[in-house]
Motif scaffolding. Sequence first.
Motif, short mmCIF file in Angstrom:
data_model
loop_
_atom_site.label_atom_id
_atom_site.label_comp_id
_atom_site.label_asym_id
_atom_site.label_seq_id
_atom_site.Cartn_x
_atom_site.Cartn_y
_atom_site.Cartn_z
N LYS A 38 0.85 -1.18 0.00
CA LYS A 38 0.00 0.00 0.00
C LYS A 38 0.89 1.24 0.00
O LYS A 38 1.88 1.31 0.73
N THR A 49 -4.51 6.79 -2.23
CA THR A 49 -3.96 5.51 -1.80
C THR A 49 -4.06 4.49 -2.93
O THR A 49 -5.08 4.42 -3.62
N ILE A 93 -6.33 -1.42 -6.27
CA ILE A 93 -7.34 -0.47 -5.82
C ILE A 93 -6.74 0.93 -5.71
O ILE A 93 -5.66 1.12 -5.14
N LYS A 95 -7.75 4.75 -4.35
CA LYS A 95 -8.71 5.47 -3.51
C LYS A 95 -8.32 6.95 -3.40
O LYS A 95 -7.14 7.27 -3.29
N THR A 96 -9.30 7.82 -3.39
CA THR A 96 -9.06 9.25 -3.17
C THR A 96 -10.16 9.83 -2.30
O THR A 96 -11.34 9.50 -2.47
N THR A 97 -9.78 10.68 -1.37
CA THR A 97 -10.75 11.26 -0.44
C THR A 97 -11.45 12.49 -1.02
O THR A 97 -12.45 12.94 -0.46
N LYS A 111 -13.50 4.98 -4.45
CA LYS A 111 -12.63 3.80 -4.49
C LYS A 111 -12.84 3.11 -5.84
O LYS A 111 -13.98 2.87 -6.24
N TYR A 112 -11.73 2.77 -6.51
CA TYR A 112 -11.81 2.26 -7.87
C TYR A 112 -10.91 1.06 -8.09
O TYR A 112 -9.86 0.94 -7.44
N HIS A 132 -14.39 -2.38 -7.82
CA HIS A 132 -13.09 -2.53 -7.16
C HIS A 132 -12.98 -3.80 -6.33
O HIS A 132 -11.98 -4.03 -5.65
#
Length: 370
Positions: A38, A49, A93, A95-97, A111-112, A132
């Motif tokens: 990660k 992430t 995966i 991810k972005t906030t 999340k993708y 995802h």
Amino acid sequence: MKKCYSAFSAIIFLAIFCTSTTSIAQLNFMPRGSQMAKVMQRIGNTDVTIVYSRPSVNDREIWGALVPYGMNNLGFGTATESPWRAGANENTIFKTTHDLTIGGKTLPAGKYGLHMIVNEDNSATVIFSKNHDAWGSYFYKPEEDVLRVDVETKEVSHVEQLTYDFHDVNANSAIASLSWERKQIPFKIETDVTNNVLAEVRQQLQTTPGFARQSWEQAANFALNNDGDLDEALSWADAAIAGQFFSQKTFNNLSIKSQILAKQGKTSEAEALMEEALPLGTVFQVHGYGRQLIAQGKHDEALEIFKWNAKAHKGTWPVHYGLARGYSALGDNKSTVKHLKIALENAPAQANKDRVAANIAKAEKGEAIN
């Protein structure tokens, strides 16, 4: 009736037993050849992430072989054509906030599944899928794509284990890259930090932080210095100054409001507010304001502030240092040296003395110290 109930119970027990033994047989904590990894990068207040598995080259031919070029039928799952899973094992995966801009297109916060189409001509397509949870790309559906971005690949030094990293990180963007064997697949990610922060500020001011005066000052100051809405910034500064149970007029919030007014072109109002703020400031706050005026090229005004500070806080550090800076800004080296020597005598720590001494040496040679 009792026999039927017993038979039904036996069937349920058998089903549970079979399910349990199947689950036990599929141990998911055993070490894998392609280890899970990660990597996360914060851009402003946005956390990006990537979670992935890391296969090794292991003397294998990678591009065009282990990773075929283009779209391919992988011989399993429901997809007739699949991109590469951009890693090993499960979906890679991403991810972005907060919302991102990638290749000039918007990727909403979320999340993708991350996939890639690698081409033979040193180009690739990076795919962000709303699915995802799948294993690899075996169940890929083009209609689940949220975003596709075409990028150029680069040749790099050998990378044995597939690696994602972030580089060229700045205040609003970063480059995310997959590197493996001798190929790198980079894609730039950008985010609107100011709007992201201000959106969170508005939300947080309605919760616990909103009960503290300092939160409203921080909000106003951020909007002021990051091209936020000046009217909104002014309302936040006003809330800190008066009208609320937590409000209190301070040098800090009056100074922030003054700067907002000045940025709005209301110069006379801004200057009047700073005159009101000066008696509320510490010697260091007033000194900082004088230095701020020097940085703005307002040298005469700066000297007047340093003189005011020297009178209001007579004999304390750093009033003479401030006067020296004020005179230096106006090119008066004689007065600069005079006040630097006094500042040297009342400097509170060796680090301060060393800095003043270095400026004395510069001023005696006719050099500016600001």
